[in-house]
Design a protein around this motif. Structure first.
Motif, PDB file in Angstrom:
ATOM      1  N   LEU A  29       0.812  -1.216   0.000  1.00 48.13           N
ATOM      2  CA  LEU A  29       0.000   0.000   0.000  1.00 48.13           C
ATOM      3  C   LEU A  29       0.848   1.270   0.000  1.00 48.13           C
ATOM      4  N   HIS A  30       1.974   1.241   0.671  1.00 45.10           N
ATOM      5  CA  HIS A  30       2.830   2.425   0.771  1.00 45.10           C
ATOM      6  C   HIS A  30       3.408   2.869  -0.584  1.00 45.10           C
ATOM      7  N   HIS A  31       3.271   2.053  -1.627  1.00 46.29           N
ATOM      8  CA  HIS A  31       3.775   2.404  -2.952  1.00 46.29           C
ATOM      9  C   HIS A  31       2.805   3.299  -3.733  1.00 46.29           C
ATOM     10  N   TYR A  32       1.581   3.436  -3.249  1.00 44.63           N
ATOM     11  CA  TYR A  32       0.547   4.125  -4.021  1.00 44.63           C
ATOM     12  C   TYR A  32       0.288   5.528  -3.494  1.00 44.63           C
ATOM     13  N   PRO A  33      -0.101   6.438  -4.403  1.00 48.61           N
ATOM     14  CA  PRO A  33      -0.429   7.799  -3.963  1.00 48.61           C
ATOM     15  C   PRO A  33      -1.728   7.801  -3.150  1.00 48.61           C
ATOM     16  N   PHE A  34      -1.874   8.820  -2.316  1.00 57.16           N
ATOM     17  CA  PHE A  34      -3.105   8.940  -1.533  1.00 57.16           C
ATOM     18  C   PHE A  34      -3.504  10.404  -1.404  1.00 57.16           C
ATOM     19  N   HIS A  35      -4.767  10.593  -1.007  1.00 59.70           N
ATOM     20  CA  HIS A  35      -5.327  11.921  -0.754  1.00 59.70           C
ATOM     21  C   HIS A  35      -5.910  11.931   0.650  1.00 59.70           C
ATOM     22  N   GLN A  36      -5.822  13.079   1.313  1.00 59.73           N
ATOM     23  CA  GLN A  36      -6.525  13.280   2.577  1.00 59.73           C
ATOM     24  C   GLN A  36      -7.854  13.934   2.240  1.00 59.73           C
ATOM     25  N   ILE A  37      -8.944  13.338   2.716  1.00 55.12           N
ATOM     26  CA  ILE A  37     -10.284  13.812   2.370  1.00 55.12           C
ATOM     27  C   ILE A  37     -11.057  14.139   3.639  1.00 55.12           C
ATOM     28  N   GLU A  38     -11.758  15.269   3.582  1.00 56.99           N
ATOM     29  CA  GLU A  38     -12.734  15.646   4.609  1.00 56.99           C
ATOM     30  C   GLU A  38     -13.999  15.972   3.834  1.00 56.99           C
ATOM     31  N   GLN A  39     -15.122  15.393   4.242  1.00 56.73           N
ATOM     32  CA  GLN A  39     -16.359  15.688   3.521  1.00 56.73           C
ATOM     33  C   GLN A  39     -17.520  15.778   4.482  1.00 56.73           C
ATOM     34  N   ALA A  40     -18.477  16.616   4.101  1.00 55.71           N
ATOM     35  CA  ALA A  40     -19.650  16.855   4.938  1.00 55.71           C
ATOM     36  C   ALA A  40     -20.866  16.983   4.027  1.00 55.71           C
ATOM     37  N   TYR A  41     -22.025  16.754   4.598  1.00 54.81           N
ATOM     38  CA  TYR A  41     -23.262  16.709   3.819  1.00 54.81           C
ATOM     39  C   TYR A  41     -24.203  17.829   4.246  1.00 54.81           C
ATOM     40  N   LEU A  42     -24.604  18.628   3.251  1.00 57.00           N
ATOM     41  CA  LEU A  42     -25.560  19.700   3.489  1.00 57.00           C
ATOM     42  C   LEU A  42     -26.982  19.169   3.404  1.00 57.00           C
ATOM     43  N   CYS A  43     -27.140  18.050   2.679  1.00 61.15           N
ATOM     44  CA  CYS A  43     -28.439  17.417   2.487  1.00 61.15           C
ATOM     45  C   CYS A  43     -28.173  15.969   2.080  1.00 61.15           C
ATOM     46  N   THR A  44     -29.043  15.053   2.502  1.00 59.06           N
ATOM     47  CA  THR A  44     -28.838  13.656   2.114  1.00 59.06           C
ATOM     48  C   THR A  44     -29.900  13.136   1.140  1.00 59.06           C
ATOM     49  N   SER A  45     -30.931  13.936   0.852  1.00 57.89           N
ATOM     50  CA  SER A  45     -31.937  13.522  -0.126  1.00 57.89           C
ATOM     51  C   SER A  45     -32.506  14.764  -0.818  1.00 57.89           C
ATOM     52  N   PRO A  46     -31.937  15.182  -1.939  1.00 57.18           N
ATOM     53  CA  PRO A  46     -30.829  14.579  -2.656  1.00 57.18           C
ATOM     54  C   PRO A  46     -29.509  14.817  -1.913  1.00 57.18           C
ATOM     55  N   VAL A  47     -28.492  14.061  -2.289  1.00 60.02           N
ATOM     56  CA  VAL A  47     -27.185  14.211  -1.656  1.00 60.02           C
ATOM     57  C   VAL A  47     -26.506  15.467  -2.187  1.00 60.02           C
ATOM     58  N   ILE A  48     -26.182  16.352  -1.263  1.00 53.92           N
ATOM     59  CA  ILE A  48     -25.381  17.536  -1.586  1.00 53.92           C
ATOM     60  C   ILE A  48     -24.216  17.528  -0.607  1.00 53.92           C
ATOM     61  N   ARG A  49     -23.020  17.353  -1.162  1.00 58.26           N
ATOM     62  CA  ARG A  49     -21.822  17.144  -0.356  1.00 58.26           C
ATOM     63  C   ARG A  49     -20.793  18.222  -0.660  1.00 58.26           C
ATOM     64  N   ILE A  50     -20.027  18.587   0.372  1.00 60.49           N
ATOM     65  CA  ILE A  50     -18.847  19.409   0.165  1.00 60.49           C
ATOM     66  C   ILE A  50     -17.645  18.568   0.564  1.00 60.49           C
ATOM     67  N   ARG A  51     -16.546  18.761  -0.162  1.00 61.19           N
ATOM     68  CA  ARG A  51     -15.356  17.937   0.098  1.00 61.19           C
ATOM     69  C   ARG A  51     -14.091  18.782  -0.048  1.00 61.19           C
ATOM     70  N   ARG A  52     -13.192  18.531   0.888  1.00 60.81           N
ATOM     71  CA  ARG A  52     -11.813  19.011   0.742  1.00 60.81           C
ATOM     72  C   ARG A  52     -10.985  17.779   0.450  1.00 60.81           C
ATOM     73  N   GLN A  53     -10.316  17.771  -0.690  1.00 59.23           N
ATOM     74  CA  GLN A  53      -9.410  16.676  -1.053  1.00 59.23           C
ATOM     75  C   GLN A  53      -8.045  17.299  -1.261  1.00 59.23           C
ATOM     76  N   ASP A  54      -7.169  17.092  -0.277  1.00 55.95           N
ATOM     77  CA  ASP A  54      -5.882  17.774  -0.253  1.00 55.95           C
ATOM     78  C   ASP A  54      -6.150  19.283  -0.259  1.00 55.95           C
ATOM     79  N   GLU A  55      -5.765  19.973  -1.322  1.00 52.55           N
ATOM     80  CA  GLU A  55      -5.983  21.426  -1.385  1.00 52.55           C
ATOM     81  C   GLU A  55      -7.081  21.802  -2.393  1.00 52.55           C
ATOM     82  N   ASP A  56      -7.888  20.823  -2.809  1.00 55.29           N
ATOM     83  CA  ASP A  56      -9.001  21.081  -3.718  1.00 55.29           C
ATOM     84  C   ASP A  56     -10.310  21.036  -2.938  1.00 55.29           C
ATOM     85  N   TYR A  57     -11.279  21.833  -3.403  1.00 58.61           N
ATOM     86  CA  TYR A  57     -12.582  21.928  -2.741  1.00 58.61           C
ATOM     87  C   TYR A  57     -13.665  21.720  -3.786  1.00 58.61           C
ATOM     88  N   ILE A  58     -14.649  20.861  -3.450  1.00 57.19           N
ATOM     89  CA  ILE A  58     -15.627  20.420  -4.445  1.00 57.19           C
ATOM     90  C   ILE A  58     -17.018  20.379  -3.821  1.00 57.19           C
TER      91      ILE A  58
END
Length: 148
Positions: free
Chosen positions: A16-45
């Motif tokens: 596993l240590h040979h592969y790249p990885f991302h640190q992810i933090e995500q939260a949900y503003l709504c679950t039906s429909p799903v509306i999510r915000i995510r920080r993946q490393d230094e990107d925000y989605i």
């Protein structure tokens, strides 16, 4: 459109240590429909996901860090954190292996996204994959965000 299958992982690959990885933090503003915000490393989605298990609509839009930080306190439930390893499987497929942290520390889950339903249905998982949970709503991150 998102077409993916999910599997629990009991034993991690030894390399596993040979592969790249991302640190992810995500939260949900709504679950039906799903509306999510995510920080993946230094990107925000910002993500919208439609209903479904293996196949569902998915739209991703970029966010600024400021917008992410503004929306984060508005999220419902648990904020999910995980380390995601990206492991090549074939020329066209990759495994996204999530090692959850925080409230779900110890949960290990792999997802594989597919170009079409035929490829997804024909997929034979690697030997190190455990039980498939694609159709188990308990393992949708949006539902995990609502667990007490």
């Amino acid at each position: 459109m998102e077409i993916e299958r999910k599997f629990l992982i009991d034993v991690l690959p030894s390399d596993l240590h040979h592969y790249p990885f991302h640190q992810i933090e995500q939260a949900y503003l709504c679950t039906s429909p799903v509306i999510r915000i995510r920080r993946q490393d230094e990107d925000y989605i910002l993500t919208y996901k439609g209903k479904g298990m293996m196949v569902r609509e998915e739209y991703n839009l970029p966010l600024t860090e400021e917008a992410y930080l503004h929306l984060l306190p508005k999220a419902d439930g648990n904020i999910l954190t995980k380390k995601r390893y990206v492991i090549p499987l074939t020329e066209d497929l990759k495994i996204e292996l999530d090692l959850f942290e925080g409230k779900f520390n110890g949960l290990q889950m792999a997802e594989v996204e597919f170009p079409d339903e035929e490829t997804a249905t024909a997929f034979t998982p690697p030997d190190w994959f455990g039980r498939e949970v694609t159709c188990d709503p308990a393992y949708h991150n949006s539902n995990m965000s609502q667990r007490k």
